[in-house]
Design an enzyme around this catalytic site. Structure first.
Site, PDB file in Angstrom:
ATOM      1  N   SER A 106       0.823  -1.212   0.000  1.00 19.03           N
ATOM      2  CA  SER A 106       0.000   0.000   0.000  1.00 19.03           C
ATOM      3  C   SER A 106       0.859   1.265   0.000  1.00 19.03           C
ATOM      4  O   SER A 106       2.025   1.240   0.395  1.00 19.03           O
ATOM      5  CB  SER A 106      -0.879   0.019   1.254  1.00 19.03           C
ATOM      6  OG  SER A 106      -1.475  -1.236   1.458  1.00 19.03           O
TER       7      SER A 106
HETATM    8  N1  SAH Z   1      -0.157  -5.279   4.464  1.00 16.92           N
HETATM    9  C1  SAH Z   1       0.501  -5.493   3.181  1.00 16.92           C
HETATM   10  C2  SAH Z   1      -0.401  -5.168   2.002  1.00 16.92           C
HETATM   11  C3  SAH Z   1      -1.106  -6.356   1.616  1.00 16.92           C
HETATM   12  S1  SAH Z   1      -1.952  -6.375   0.065  1.00 16.92           S
HETATM   13  C4  SAH Z   1       1.771  -4.712   3.067  1.00 16.92           C
HETATM   14  O1  SAH Z   1       2.111  -3.942   3.961  1.00 16.92           O
HETATM   15  O2  SAH Z   1       2.476  -4.913   2.070  1.00 16.92           O
HETATM   16  C5  SAH Z   1      -3.225  -7.505   0.541  1.00 16.92           C
HETATM   17  C6  SAH Z   1      -2.773  -8.895   0.887  1.00 16.92           C
HETATM   18  O3  SAH Z   1      -3.897  -9.596   1.404  1.00 16.92           O
HETATM   19  C7  SAH Z   1      -2.279  -9.704  -0.308  1.00 16.92           C
HETATM   20  O4  SAH Z   1      -0.996 -10.194  -0.053  1.00 16.92           O
HETATM   21  C8  SAH Z   1      -3.317 -10.834  -0.414  1.00 16.92           C
HETATM   22  O5  SAH Z   1      -2.753 -12.052  -0.869  1.00 16.92           O
HETATM   23  C9  SAH Z   1      -3.788 -10.933   1.033  1.00 16.92           C
HETATM   24  N2  SAH Z   1      -5.079 -11.593   1.250  1.00 16.92           N
HETATM   25  C10 SAH Z   1      -6.220 -11.532   0.497  1.00 16.92           C
HETATM   26  N3  SAH Z   1      -7.189 -12.278   1.052  1.00 16.92           N
HETATM   27  C11 SAH Z   1      -6.672 -12.827   2.180  1.00 16.92           C
HETATM   28  C12 SAH Z   1      -7.183 -13.700   3.201  1.00 16.92           C
HETATM   29  N4  SAH Z   1      -8.446 -14.175   3.170  1.00 16.92           N
HETATM   30  N5  SAH Z   1      -6.363 -14.067   4.218  1.00 16.92           N
HETATM   31  C13 SAH Z   1      -5.082 -13.604   4.282  1.00 16.92           C
HETATM   32  N6  SAH Z   1      -4.544 -12.778   3.344  1.00 16.92           N
HETATM   33  C14 SAH Z   1      -5.324 -12.386   2.316  1.00 16.92           C
END
Ligand code: SAH
Length: 211
Positions: free
Chosen positions: A58
């Site tokens: 993000s």
């Molecule tokens: N917090 C992260 C941003 C993550 S982007 C950072 O600082 O980089 C969103 C993430 O959520 C992705 O990696 C995606 O694979 C994950 N995601 C989506 N659905 C999910 C679920 N049900 N459980 C765990 N992770 C999930």
């Protein structure tokens, strides 16, 4: 912006970041270490960047707003859903300190491996490979829960796993456009505040969107 220090100064100048302990947490977390090497030169810009498997890290301003909403305190137990690059997790790990505990859940194996490697140096973080839309019942209740993927609604499992007085920060809306919500558990009931419009990748899972 050519350094992490300049990035943090920018976030403060825009009032995305205010709380002194969180400013320190952002200063200790070098964003360049969490982005793919191909994008390292852009690490200090306020923009989202690609990680692996079509997912993103993000924008720093969004990480700042979400962390301010979560208000992680020293010694707290926090759940993050969506480990991704591990950047948001690292900021929280700094804020809760060595006596705190962060569980961060990721359901894409390539990103689980990436985050686990990036967060290996943090003794107060555990990266879990699971569907985070169900929360982590074994480790509940949590002082705070932060979801970094967009959900169709607030998953009941997550609200249930929040302590009284706890804070849940979650984007809720459509598959690629959401409102960032702060949901506080007060007298066992949700008190919800809408913070700003955001565009997260979808939360995929039992209490999220279909794959
Ligand atoms: N917090 C992260 C941003 C993550 S982007 C950072 O600082 O980089 C969103 C993430 O959520 C992705 O990696 C995606 O694979 C994950 N995601 C989506 N659905 C999910 C679920 N049900 N459980 C765990 N992770 C999930």
């Amino acid at each position: 912006m050519g350094s992490n220090r300049e990035l943090v100064a920018f976030l403060r100048s825009q009032a995305w970041l205010k709380t002194p302990s969180l400013v320190t947490a952002f200063e200790k977390t070098d964003r360049a270490k969490f982005v793919s090497p191909a994008y390292a030169e852009h690490a200090y810009l306020d923009t989202p960047l690609p990680t692996l498997a079509g997912q993103t890290v993000s924008a720093p301003s969004v990480v700042a707003v979400m962390t301010e909403a979560l208000q992680p305190q020293l010694g707290q137990k926090i759940l993050e859903v969506g480990s991704g690059s591990g950047y948001q997790a690292a900021v929280i790990a700094e804020a809760i300190g060595p006596k705190g505990r962060l569980y961060t859940v990721e359901n894409v194996s390539a990103l689980f491996d990436f985050a686990r490697q990036k967060l290996a140096a943090y003794n107060n973080v555990e990266v879990v490979y699971a569907d985070g839309s169900r929360g982590l019942p074994d480790k509940a209740p949590f002082d705070g829960i932060i979801v970094t993927a967009g959900a169709p609604s607030v998953p009941k499992a997550l609200f249930d796993q929040l302590k009284e007085g706890g804070r849940l920060v979650i984007p809720v809306g459509q598959r690629y456009f959401q409102d960032l919500l702060l949901v506080q558990k007060i007298d066992g009931k949700p008190v919800t505040e809408s913070l700003l419009p955001v565009a997260f990748v979808p939360l995929i899972g039992k209490q999220g969107f279909k794959p």
